[in-house]
Design a protein around this motif. Structure first.
Motif, PDB file in Angstrom:
ATOM      1  N   THR A 680       2.352  -4.191  -1.658  1.00 32.19           N
ATOM      2  CA  THR A 680       2.991  -5.387  -1.129  1.00 32.19           C
ATOM      3  C   THR A 680       4.401  -5.460  -1.711  1.00 32.19           C
ATOM      4  O   THR A 680       4.635  -4.980  -2.819  1.00 32.19           O
ATOM      5  CB  THR A 680       2.240  -6.677  -1.514  1.00 32.19           C
ATOM      6  OG1 THR A 680       2.167  -6.747  -2.928  1.00 32.19           O
ATOM      7  CG2 THR A 680       0.867  -6.733  -0.913  1.00 32.19           C
ATOM      8  N   LEU A 681       5.286  -6.081  -0.956  1.00 38.00           N
ATOM      9  CA  LEU A 681       6.680  -6.087  -1.382  1.00 38.00           C
ATOM     10  C   LEU A 681       7.423  -7.219  -0.694  1.00 38.00           C
ATOM     11  O   LEU A 681       7.182  -7.524   0.470  1.00 38.00           O
ATOM     12  CB  LEU A 681       7.326  -4.740  -0.993  1.00 38.00           C
ATOM     13  CG  LEU A 681       8.760  -4.501  -1.422  1.00 38.00           C
ATOM     14  CD1 LEU A 681       8.781  -4.122  -2.886  1.00 38.00           C
ATOM     15  CD2 LEU A 681       9.356  -3.385  -0.613  1.00 38.00           C
ATOM     16  N   THR A 682       8.326  -7.861  -1.436  1.00 36.86           N
ATOM     17  CA  THR A 682       9.208  -8.843  -0.807  1.00 36.86           C
ATOM     18  C   THR A 682      10.645  -8.430  -1.078  1.00 36.86           C
ATOM     19  O   THR A 682      10.909  -7.511  -1.842  1.00 36.86           O
ATOM     20  CB  THR A 682       9.007 -10.250  -1.399  1.00 36.86           C
ATOM     21  OG1 THR A 682       9.168 -10.149  -2.804  1.00 36.86           O
ATOM     22  CG2 THR A 682       7.655 -10.803  -1.062  1.00 36.86           C
ATOM     23  N   ARG A 683      11.544  -9.203  -0.450  1.00 32.12           N
ATOM     24  CA  ARG A 683      12.957  -8.959  -0.746  1.00 32.12           C
ATOM     25  C   ARG A 683      13.255  -9.440  -2.148  1.00 32.12           C
ATOM     26  O   ARG A 683      12.596 -10.311  -2.688  1.00 32.12           O
ATOM     27  CB  ARG A 683      13.829  -9.739   0.231  1.00 32.12           C
ATOM     28  CG  ARG A 683      14.107  -9.023   1.489  1.00 32.12           C
ATOM     29  CD  ARG A 683      14.952  -9.911   2.367  1.00 32.12           C
ATOM     30  NE  ARG A 683      16.217 -10.234   1.729  1.00 32.12           N
ATOM     31  CZ  ARG A 683      16.990 -11.255   2.101  1.00 32.12           C
ATOM     32  NH1 ARG A 683      16.620 -12.031   3.068  1.00 32.12           N
ATOM     33  NH2 ARG A 683      18.131 -11.482   1.484  1.00 32.12           N
ATOM     34  N   LYS A 684      14.321  -8.878  -2.716  1.00 36.19           N
ATOM     35  CA  LYS A 684      14.758  -9.386  -4.015  1.00 36.19           C
ATOM     36  C   LYS A 684      15.357 -10.765  -3.811  1.00 36.19           C
ATOM     37  O   LYS A 684      16.163 -10.979  -2.899  1.00 36.19           O
ATOM     38  CB  LYS A 684      15.824  -8.453  -4.599  1.00 36.19           C
ATOM     39  CG  LYS A 684      15.203  -7.382  -5.463  1.00 36.19           C
ATOM     40  CD  LYS A 684      16.264  -6.687  -6.277  1.00 36.19           C
ATOM     41  CE  LYS A 684      16.745  -5.446  -5.584  1.00 36.19           C
ATOM     42  NZ  LYS A 684      17.819  -4.765  -6.266  1.00 36.19           N
ATOM     43  N   LEU A 711       6.893 -10.934   3.649  1.00 39.26           N
ATOM     44  CA  LEU A 711       6.105 -10.082   2.759  1.00 39.26           C
ATOM     45  C   LEU A 711       5.720  -8.824   3.532  1.00 39.26           C
ATOM     46  O   LEU A 711       5.213  -8.902   4.651  1.00 39.26           O
ATOM     47  CB  LEU A 711       4.859 -10.833   2.302  1.00 39.26           C
ATOM     48  CG  LEU A 711       3.876 -10.080   1.419  1.00 39.26           C
ATOM     49  CD1 LEU A 711       4.474  -9.836   0.049  1.00 39.26           C
ATOM     50  CD2 LEU A 711       2.590 -10.857   1.292  1.00 39.26           C
ATOM     51  N   PHE A 712       5.998  -7.703   2.932  1.00 37.79           N
ATOM     52  CA  PHE A 712       5.602  -6.428   3.527  1.00 37.79           C
ATOM     53  C   PHE A 712       4.271  -6.023   2.895  1.00 37.79           C
ATOM     54  O   PHE A 712       4.133  -6.022   1.673  1.00 37.79           O
ATOM     55  CB  PHE A 712       6.681  -5.389   3.233  1.00 37.79           C
ATOM     56  CG  PHE A 712       6.258  -3.972   3.502  1.00 37.79           C
ATOM     57  CD1 PHE A 712       6.329  -3.446   4.775  1.00 37.79           C
ATOM     58  CD2 PHE A 712       5.807  -3.163   2.473  1.00 37.79           C
ATOM     59  CE1 PHE A 712       5.946  -2.136   5.019  1.00 37.79           C
ATOM     60  CE2 PHE A 712       5.422  -1.851   2.714  1.00 37.79           C
ATOM     61  CZ  PHE A 712       5.489  -1.346   3.993  1.00 37.79           C
ATOM     62  N   VAL A 713       3.300  -5.736   3.715  1.00 39.35           N
ATOM     63  CA  VAL A 713       1.977  -5.338   3.217  1.00 39.35           C
ATOM     64  C   VAL A 713       1.599  -4.020   3.875  1.00 39.35           C
ATOM     65  O   VAL A 713       1.772  -3.859   5.082  1.00 39.35           O
ATOM     66  CB  VAL A 713       0.908  -6.405   3.549  1.00 39.35           C
ATOM     67  CG1 VAL A 713      -0.442  -5.999   2.994  1.00 39.35           C
ATOM     68  CG2 VAL A 713       1.306  -7.758   3.006  1.00 39.35           C
ATOM     69  N   ALA A 714       1.122  -3.094   3.077  1.00 38.03           N
ATOM     70  CA  ALA A 714       0.629  -1.835   3.624  1.00 38.03           C
ATOM     71  C   ALA A 714      -0.842  -1.721   3.292  1.00 38.03           C
ATOM     72  O   ALA A 714      -1.246  -1.947   2.148  1.00 38.03           O
ATOM     73  CB  ALA A 714       1.392  -0.660   3.033  1.00 38.03           C
TER      74      ALA A 714
END
Lengths: 982, 218
Positions: A680-684, A711-714
């Motif tokens: 998972t990842l978000t913008r800074k 939110l980016f989820v893989a």
């Protein structure tokens, strides 16, 4: 004509491919590289021979290294794989370093002088067990020197010469775990002592030639053992029983076994749970009871007797033979900023051979490990040197009452990084020192000119380098105009905070986190993460900036957290507090109070959030925004993402007014049988976006969908969550989602069939780039997804803009359903990746570069233009002019684009970028076992002259022009005169 | 390894034969004692062309061979051989991987190696098939050679007069030289009468304008 010349000139300049590239003599000007090894686990000295004295160490970062004993420099070093933890290290035949790793299944020999691997043997293991490496010194079997290895239920004898397995013995059926391998001198029989299920002691006598069991003896111990063992002599060991209150001496003379129990209460009055320390002392063992270290002497008949006791803070080394059949050991304890080193004889503890007190310049915590080595002085007496490992993981060599060298090995385990500004320079002191005289200035530039024209001799090159370093003033401790000088704050695993200077990487200050209340069980909190707490910007300018260090006592997730506030300029702890609740998530809020302290929310395991700083002002700011605070949690194991919203104040006795309860707003549940969250990842949050619009080649406008709440989820099929190659393409698929974290709405879903993780992604502005493995092609792939806002797409018409019939000024709300569309494209990439970052600049105008940390521990800078969904096979002329690169199936790896150039950031774990004040330039800091820093200009330094700029050539040109003007003037005067005479 | 390659071609032939023998060996399963469990090894070799770079030996010792993106890391022996171990998962051994399709990558500073797709067959007694993923070339033997050498620094161009002339300042100087020295020469070549008429024209029109010089404006 002039116009044409300038046009061709411009064309010539712009046609050059903008990429990071460096000349060899520029290496080390803006970048630095530091090599570390990590916290030392084992150390073996190699000082017998004349020549270089060295110490072989293995560390917790899976590094095996050879260090120079005189200066502490690394002769050679190998970083093994992340799962290849080193269990033991030894020296065989006087020329090979033997390492045992991977729970006793990998045995390697390295050449002592240069570190070349000589042989490697994979040993058969069948189960998890403690592993043991024993390199007998004088065991020789048919011209061969066997190494005895136990691991995974098997005992192996391996030839030290070529790594061949001489024999092996299967102990898996009995469940026998070898504890000690003892070899009586002058015999080919080895004694192998171990336990079966910790209740039965077994001793095997094995012929070291054939591996045959000559004799076997076993005896059941009713109470069971705890597993701790100390071998005191060649026929005796002392173990601890399972209640940790009885010491059992096991003797195995002549193949017989005998137990002798000694309750600890017989030895000391205030008995408690005992612990056998690992130090190997002859005829003696060290036991830790009730925070005291007892030295217990083992008599001839197995009789135990306490001879000495020391405070708990003492670390000791193995004993070491010194002259006249005596054995000595070193014990080290610290007291404030002093270290006390004592070397005593094992047999006569009153006989102190050496007593030294050494002053340390900084706080390094307690002494964790001591390794001792002796040498013969010129007056034939014994000298001692001690290698000590401190609580902050630093490695020090003590000799003759002084610290000969020290290595800050804590920096090999950096957990979090942030940057901070340096203090402003005082008035009257020029920040950058200007060259003294015009002559020197000119000389310097002539030298530089020679360098750039390849006319410089080697001495000149050295002079140029010196001049460059000196003139740049890059090592000063004040802020500079371009923002090139900064502090990098690095939090390390042992809880030490370092401030590194970007100029040369030196440690400006360091601080070991202290526990706020010393009475607690928590002695030293371990650092988790680092946040900008106070950055004086507009107000409170007289205050120093500070950072928030979030730490934790203990390793489990519900352990209470510790907050520490550290002044960035001085490195002093302003305050620290035991917050009394656990820390699951720390959320910096976009609000600051009047002293520019940033508001933070800390979520605990119970589902409450706590507001910091605990001031009424912060509370009133927060109350105003109470309804607008949302947060989310990712439960990767269950495949659930939850969105939360603030509900009200906490109730209960312990709760204060800064504690809030939350309510669940939405959940996204992924089907556990087909999808597992792997990334998972978000913008800074601090990223700056310059423009919201993107102009296409056909003068069309696209609006970027720039939201902080994406939110980016893989997710990947559960079968595909393992390693590469463990599944067939049909079994695995990778799905990526873009989820709005306010509403829980899935904005985009993209599925990759036949692909699997690991996924490494970077999220910036309105695009995500991620790296994964394509099982069908059996290659890595990189995909870019760009998100555009459809609802504002009609605002293209200029008239609409002029007449105000646009919705650009309409407030953007996260509640409304965004109409977005995405563009994506995939490419092959030829390397495994460890991490991906993106450059960040002050205003976000400069084009971006992806920083790809490859598995080879290098960092590749890749222009964002290469991962642009608008790339086509045959771009039109207009597209080419815009800089769109023709589509290729593979992303290029240009060797000159490695920002680490000829260095490797061994064990690379993360890359951090921070903007400088100059828009074109960005700081890049990479950490792993090594540290690397450089300054990057993704579109070259368009806003300043480069260091290469030749002022001398400019000056020469001007002089030449002036001279030409003068000459032509004189000539024309003459000509005019002669014409007038005519 | 380097000295072998620097020696005569006869020796190279022997090396070649050795590698052929080795190929045979690599396709055979190597049973490791215990009958209950079959384990296979992928044995290969990294061959780097003899380079003129100083410190070659130091570079050689730091070459890593990486299985499946970091699952297993190994180093090279002095002769360039490496061995990776794979087993059929019949035990709870987590350090070993099943037979199947794997990816081998070689990392050496200064060289670029293509990742290699390696198929270890469980049915055919550990038969190994290797393919370079970059060039899609299948290997008959697992001898890995760099696709190309990598130069991390830009090369400085050697000093030449042209580089100065090509630089912006050089062009400026050149242009000035043309204007100052060649233009008067051109003026001299003009017929004096034509010159006079031109001057007349100029005088009659007053200040010469740019448009008057352009042929289209007439």
């Amino acid at each position: 004509m002039a116009i044409r010349v300038f046009l061709t000139l411009l064309l010539f300049l712009s046609s050059a491919i903008v990429s990071f590239s460096l000349y060899e003599d520029q290496a080390g000007l803006t970048d630095w590289h530091q090599r570390y090894i990590g916290k030392v686990k084992h150390a073996v000295f190699h000082t017998q021979k004349t020549g270089r004295k060295r110490v072989i160490v293995s560390t917790e970062e899976n590094v095996v290294a050879s260090l120079d004993l005189r200066h502490g420099e690394i002769f050679w070093r190998h970083v093994l794989g992340t799962k290849d933890a080193i269990d033991g290290v030894g020296i065989a035949l006087g020329k090979y370093v033997i390492t045992l790793s991977s729970e006793g299944s990998a045995l390697r020999a390295w050449n002592l002088p240069d570190g070349q691997m000589v042989w490697e043997t994979s040993l058969h293991t069948a189960q998890h067990s403690k592993s043991l490496l024993s390199v007998p010194i004088n065991l020789k079997v048919d011209k061969d020197y066997p190494i005895i290895v136990f691991g995974g239920g098997y005992l192996h004898a391996v030839s030290a010469i070529d790594g061949e397995v001489l024999w092996k013995k299967d102990f898996t059926v009995e469940g026998f775990e070898v504890q000690r391998v003892l070899q009586p001198p002058g015999s080919s029989i080895i004694y192998v002592l171990g336990f079966i299920n910790l209740s039965e002691a077994v001793v095997y006598q094995i012929d070291s030639k054939s591996g045959e069991v000559v004799a076997q003896k076993s005896m059941v111990f009713p109470g069971g053992f705890s597993g701790e063992i100390s071998s005191v002599s060649s026929d005796k060991v002392v173990v601890l029983d399972s209640t940790r209150s009885i010491l059992v001496t096991i003797g195995f003379i002549d193949g017989g076994l005998s137990f002798q129990k000694t309750p600890i209460s017989d030895l000391v009055e205030d008995s408690g749970k005992a612990e056998i320390l690992s130090a190997l002392l002859s005829n003696m063992l060290a036991v830790k009871v009730n925070k005291r270290t007892l030295f217990v002497k083992v008599g001839g008949e197995g009789k135990l007797e306490v001879v000495d006791s020391l405070s708990d803070e003492t670390a000791m080394s193995d004993s070491l033979p010194v002259a006249d059949d005596q054995e000595a050991f070193a014990s080290v304890h610290h007291e404030g900023s002093k270290i006390h080193l004592m070397v005593k004889l094992v047999n006569e503890l009153d006989n102190v051979l050496l007593r030294e007190t050494i002053q340390m310049d900084q706080h390094r915590g307690r002494v964790h490990k001591v390794f001792m080595n002796n040498y013969i002085r010129t007056d034939r007496s014994n000298g001692f040197r001690a290698l000590i490992v401190m609580e902050d993981h630093s490695l020090l060599l003590l000799q003759q009452g002084a610290i000969v060298w020290s290595r800050e090995e804590g920096l090999a385990s950096v957990t979090d990084v942030t940057t901070a500004e340096l203090p402003l320079g005082k008035d009257g002191v020029s920040v950058s020192k200007v060259e003294h005289t015009l002559f020197e200035w000119l000389k310097g530039h002539v030298l530089k000119l020679k360098g750039s024209l390849l006319l410089a001799s080697p001495e000149d090159v050295v002079a140029i380098q010196e001049l460059r370093v000196k003139s740049s003033g890059k090592n000063k401790l004040t802020r500079d105009h371009n923002g090139f000088r900064k502090l990098i704050l690095a939090l390390t695993r042992p809880g030490k905070l370092f401030a590194l200077h970007t100029g040369d990487g030196r440690i400006v200050w360091s601080m070991l986190l202290k526990s706020p209340s010393n009475s607690q069980a928590c002695e030293r909190p371990n650092g988790i993460s680092l946040y900008q707490w106070q950055v004086p910007h507009h107000h409170a300018m007289d205050e120093n900036p500070s950072v928030l260090v979030v730490g934790k006592c203990g390793s489990d997730s519900s352990a209470p957290g510790v907050l520490s506030f550290v002044d960035v300029y001085t490195g002093k702890e302003i305050s620290s507090s035991d917050i009394g609740h656990s820390v699951v998530q720390v959320m910096p809020l976009p609000f600051t109070d009047s002293t520019e302290q940033r508001l933070h929310l800390i979520a605990d395991t119970v589902g409450h959030v706590h507001l910091y700083p605990k001031t009424s002002e912060a509370l009133s700011i927060f109350q105003r925004e109470f309804q607008n605070v949302y947060w989310y949690t990712v439960e990767a194991d269950d495949g659930i993402i939850r969105g939360h919203v603030m509900k009200g104040s906490c109730s209960g006795e312990t709760a204060d007014e800064y504690c809030f309860t939350t309510r669940e707003l939405w959940t996204v549940v992924f089907p556990s049988e087909s999808e597992k969250i792997i990334s998972t990842l978000t913008r800074k949050p601090n990223e700056v976006v310059h423009t919201q619009a993107k102009v296409n080649t056909d003068q069309d406008l696209l609006y970027k969908y720039v939201s902080r709440n994406l939110l980016f989820v893989a997710t990947v099929s559960p079968k595909g969550a393992g390693e590469i190659g463990s599944v067939t393409p049909e079994e695995s698929s990778l799905v990526v989602y873009l989820i709005d974290t306010i509403t829980g709405r899935i904005l985009h879903r993209l599925s990759h069939q036949g692909c699997q993780g690991p996924v490494h992604a970077v999220f910036s502005e309105n695009w995500v780039v991620y790296h994964y493995f394509n099982l069908r092609a059996h290659k890595y792939e990189v995909t870019v997804v760009e998100i555009y806002d459809q609802s504002r797409a009609e605002n293209k018409n200029v008239w609409k803009l002029i007449l105000g019939k646009h919705n650009l000024t309409a407030p953007i709300t996260s509640y409304s359903r965004p109409e977005v569309f995405t563009k994506s494209q995939s490419y092959f990439f030829a390397q495994s990746v460890k991490t991906i970052e993106v450059t960040s600049t002050a205003k976000g105008i400069t084009s971006k570069q992806l920083l790809i940390g490859t598995i080879g521990d290098q960092i590749l800078a890749l222009d964002k233009r290469f991962v642009d969904p608008r790339r086509t096979l045959n771009p039109s002329q207009a597209e080419k002019e815009e800089g769109i690169i023709p589509l290729t199936d593979t992303l290029p790896i240009i060797p000159q684009a490695y920002v680490t150039h000829s260095h490797k950031v061994e064990g690379l774990r993360g890359i951090v970028t921070a903007p400088s004040k100059l828009e074109s330039t960005t700081h890049v800091f990479a950490y792993g076992v090594d540290l690397f820093y450089t300054r990057l200009a993704p579109s070259k330094t368009y806003d300043s002259l480069t260091d290469d700029f030749s002022y001398a050539l400019l000056l020469i040109t001007i002089v030449a022009l002036v001279a030409a003007i003068y000459i032509t003037w004189v000539l024309s005067e003459k000509k005019e005169l002669s014409e007038k005479w005519r | 390894m380097a000295p072998i390659l620097r020696s005569t071609s006869l020796f190279a032939l022997i090396v070649c034969q050795i590698s052929l023998i080795f190929l045979f060996a690599s396709t055979l399963p190597i049973s490791s004692g215990s009958e209950s469990e079959e384990s296979y090894t992928i044995t290969g070799r990294v061959r780097i062309p003899a380079s003129t770079v100083i410190g070659h030996a130091a570079k050689f010792s730091s070459i890593k061979v990486i299985l499946n993106g970091g699952q297993h890391v190994t180093f090279l022996r002095p002769d360039g051989y490496f061995t990776l171990y794979t087993t059929i998962p019949s035990s709870n051994n987590i350090h070993k991987v099943p037979a199947g399709t794997h990816l081998i990558e070689v990392y050496a500073m200064g060289y670029f190696f293509s990742p290699v797709r390696v198929d270890v067959s469980a049915r055919h007694r550990g038969k190994v098939q290797a393919t370079l993923t970059e060039t899609r070339r299948s290997l008959t033997e697992l001898v890995l050679e760099p696709l190309r050498a990598e130069q991390y620094y830009e090369m400085r161009e050697p000093f030449s007069v042209m580089s100065i002339v090509k630089s912006p300042m050089g062009l400026m100087v050149g242009f000035m030289v043309v204007v100052v020295f060649l233009m008067p020469k051109l003026m001299e070549n003009i017929d004096p009468e034509e010159m006079k008429s031109a001057q007349e024209q100029m005088r009659s029109q007053g200040v010469p304008s740019l448009t008057s010089l352009l042929p289209a404006s007439r």
